[in-house]
Design a protein around this motif. Structure first.
Motif, PDB file in Angstrom:
ATOM      1  N   GLY A  50      -8.376  -0.255 -13.221  1.00 51.34           N
ATOM      2  CA  GLY A  50      -7.093   0.422 -13.349  1.00 51.34           C
ATOM      3  C   GLY A  50      -7.123   1.897 -13.010  1.00 51.34           C
ATOM      4  N   ASN A  51      -8.262   2.381 -12.503  1.00 52.59           N
ATOM      5  CA  ASN A  51      -8.378   3.783 -12.104  1.00 52.59           C
ATOM      6  C   ASN A  51      -7.842   3.976 -10.691  1.00 52.59           C
ATOM      7  N   PRO A  52      -7.257   5.148 -10.382  1.00 51.88           N
ATOM      8  CA  PRO A  52      -6.792   5.400  -9.024  1.00 51.88           C
ATOM      9  C   PRO A  52      -7.929   5.208  -8.019  1.00 51.88           C
ATOM     10  N   ALA A  53      -7.602   4.586  -6.888  1.00 49.37           N
ATOM     11  CA  ALA A  53      -8.602   4.270  -5.859  1.00 49.37           C
ATOM     12  C   ALA A  53      -8.838   5.494  -4.966  1.00 49.37           C
ATOM     13  N   SER A  54      -9.308   6.553  -5.560  1.00 49.51           N
ATOM     14  CA  SER A  54      -9.548   7.817  -4.856  1.00 49.51           C
ATOM     15  C   SER A  54     -10.602   7.655  -3.769  1.00 49.51           C
ATOM     16  N   GLY A  55     -10.276   8.090  -2.560  1.00 50.39           N
ATOM     17  CA  GLY A  55     -11.216   8.020  -1.447  1.00 50.39           C
ATOM     18  C   GLY A  55     -11.267   6.671  -0.757  1.00 50.39           C
ATOM     19  N   PHE A 103       0.787  -1.233   0.000  1.00 49.16           N
ATOM     20  CA  PHE A 103       0.000   0.000   0.000  1.00 49.16           C
ATOM     21  C   PHE A 103       0.822   1.288   0.000  1.00 49.16           C
ATOM     22  N   ASN A 104       2.119   1.211  -0.265  1.00 46.84           N
ATOM     23  CA  ASN A 104       2.912   2.425  -0.438  1.00 46.84           C
ATOM     24  C   ASN A 104       3.021   2.818  -1.902  1.00 46.84           C
ATOM     25  N   SER A 105       2.620   1.933  -2.788  1.00 51.10           N
ATOM     26  CA  SER A 105       2.562   2.274  -4.205  1.00 51.10           C
ATOM     27  C   SER A 105       1.103   2.597  -4.549  1.00 51.10           C
ATOM     28  N   GLN A 106       0.872   3.054  -5.743  1.00 51.91           N
ATOM     29  CA  GLN A 106      -0.471   3.466  -6.146  1.00 51.91           C
ATOM     30  C   GLN A 106      -1.448   2.294  -6.057  1.00 51.91           C
ATOM     31  N   VAL A 107      -2.613   2.570  -5.478  1.00 50.95           N
ATOM     32  CA  VAL A 107      -3.696   1.585  -5.406  1.00 50.95           C
ATOM     33  C   VAL A 107      -4.696   1.943  -6.498  1.00 50.95           C
ATOM     34  N   VAL A 108      -5.098   0.932  -7.274  1.00 51.52           N
ATOM     35  CA  VAL A 108      -6.059   1.146  -8.352  1.00 51.52           C
ATOM     36  C   VAL A 108      -7.243   0.195  -8.185  1.00 51.52           C
ATOM     37  N   ASP A 109      -8.363   0.565  -8.792  1.00 50.04           N
ATOM     38  CA  ASP A 109      -9.544  -0.299  -8.749  1.00 50.04           C
ATOM     39  C   ASP A 109      -9.441  -1.373  -9.834  1.00 50.04           C
ATOM     40  N   SER A 110     -10.481  -2.157  -9.983  1.00 48.25           N
ATOM     41  CA  SER A 110     -10.456  -3.277 -10.936  1.00 48.25           C
ATOM     42  C   SER A 110     -10.363  -2.828 -12.393  1.00 48.25           C
ATOM     43  N   PRO A 151      -1.600   7.134  -0.264  1.00 49.64           N
ATOM     44  CA  PRO A 151      -1.983   7.631   1.062  1.00 49.64           C
ATOM     45  C   PRO A 151      -1.825   9.153   1.134  1.00 49.64           C
ATOM     46  N   THR A 152      -2.859   9.842   1.620  1.00 47.95           N
ATOM     47  CA  THR A 152      -2.844  11.308   1.662  1.00 47.95           C
ATOM     48  C   THR A 152      -1.797  11.851   2.623  1.00 47.95           C
ATOM     49  N   THR A 153      -1.437  11.083   3.625  1.00 51.33           N
ATOM     50  CA  THR A 153      -0.498  11.580   4.632  1.00 51.33           C
ATOM     51  C   THR A 153       0.924  11.090   4.410  1.00 51.33           C
ATOM     52  N   GLY A 154       1.196  10.472   3.287  1.00 49.54           N
ATOM     53  CA  GLY A 154       2.553  10.029   2.992  1.00 49.54           C
ATOM     54  C   GLY A 154       2.746   8.537   3.163  1.00 49.54           C
ATOM     55  N   GLN A 214      -0.199   8.034  11.628  1.00 46.25           N
ATOM     56  CA  GLN A 214      -1.157   8.168  10.521  1.00 46.25           C
ATOM     57  C   GLN A 214      -2.568   8.259  11.107  1.00 46.25           C
ATOM     58  N   SER A 215      -3.498   8.746  10.298  1.00 44.54           N
ATOM     59  CA  SER A 215      -4.906   8.606  10.650  1.00 44.54           C
ATOM     60  C   SER A 215      -5.260   7.128  10.472  1.00 44.54           C
ATOM     61  N   ASN A 216      -6.273   6.676  11.136  1.00 45.93           N
ATOM     62  CA  ASN A 216      -6.737   5.290  10.960  1.00 45.93           C
ATOM     63  C   ASN A 216      -8.249   5.329  10.832  1.00 45.93           C
ATOM     64  N   PRO A 217      -8.781   5.190   9.624  1.00 42.93           N
ATOM     65  CA  PRO A 217      -8.131   4.686   8.426  1.00 42.93           C
ATOM     66  C   PRO A 217      -7.294   5.751   7.721  1.00 42.93           C
ATOM     67  N   ILE A 218      -6.373   5.257   6.905  1.00 43.52           N
ATOM     68  CA  ILE A 218      -5.578   6.102   6.021  1.00 43.52           C
ATOM     69  C   ILE A 218      -6.406   6.293   4.750  1.00 43.52           C
ATOM     70  N   ILE A 219      -6.623   7.532   4.359  1.00 41.66           N
ATOM     71  CA  ILE A 219      -7.428   7.829   3.169  1.00 41.66           C
ATOM     72  C   ILE A 219      -6.502   7.961   1.954  1.00 41.66           C
ATOM     73  N   LEU A 220      -6.914   7.378   0.829  1.00 40.01           N
ATOM     74  CA  LEU A 220      -6.138   7.486  -0.401  1.00 40.01           C
ATOM     75  C   LEU A 220      -6.568   8.726  -1.184  1.00 40.01           C
ATOM     76  N   ASN A 221      -5.592   9.444  -1.740  1.00 36.48           N
ATOM     77  CA  ASN A 221      -5.889  10.677  -2.480  1.00 36.48           C
ATOM     78  C   ASN A 221      -6.387  10.384  -3.898  1.00 36.48           C
ATOM     79  N   SER A 222      -6.553  11.428  -4.684  1.00 34.70           N
ATOM     80  CA  SER A 222      -7.113  11.272  -6.033  1.00 34.70           C
ATOM     81  C   SER A 222      -6.223  10.462  -6.967  1.00 34.70           C
TER      82      SER A 222
END
Length: 105
Positions: A18-23, A9-16, A61-64, A49-57
């Motif tokens: 291939g779009n960024p998993a925003s939110g 989860f330190n690399s980009q997370v995408v949906d099924s 992770p929004t907080t690094g 970190q916040s828990n949960p960690i929110i993913l940006n657009s």
């Protein structure tokens, strides 16, 4: 406090598609449980970190970066923006964390 870099989860997370998993969210727990467990944003473990960690657009992770407490095994649960579980990874330890042994045999 000693922390180790999270192997997931330190690399980009995408949906099924291939779009960024925003939110989407990463919830962190003590391995094998539903007890919340802190993760950190720095390599010295001084900023939680916040828990949960929110993913940006972009699906990061929004907080690094995500750093895990050395000697602790985690369960990380990825949910979409509607809190539907997309992936669960249990018994996760930081990269090169030699203070934890996991008996897989």
């Amino acid at each position: 406090m000693t922390v180790k870099f999270s192997p997931i989860f330190n690399s980009q997370v995408v949906d099924s598609l291939g779009n960024p998993a925003s939110g989407w969210k990463i919830n962190s727990y003590v391995a094998g449980s539903s007890t919340p467990q802190l993760t950190y944003t720095t390599s010295v473990g001084d900023v939680a970190q916040s828990n949960p960690i929110i993913l940006n657009s972009l699906g990061f992770p929004t907080t690094g970066q995500i750093w895990l407490t050395s000697g602790v095994s985690y369960k990380l649960v990825l949910t979409d923006a509607s809190d539907v579980v997309q992936k669960t990874e249990d018994q996760i330890t930081g990269i090169n964390d030699t203070t934890v042994t996991i008996d897989q045999w």
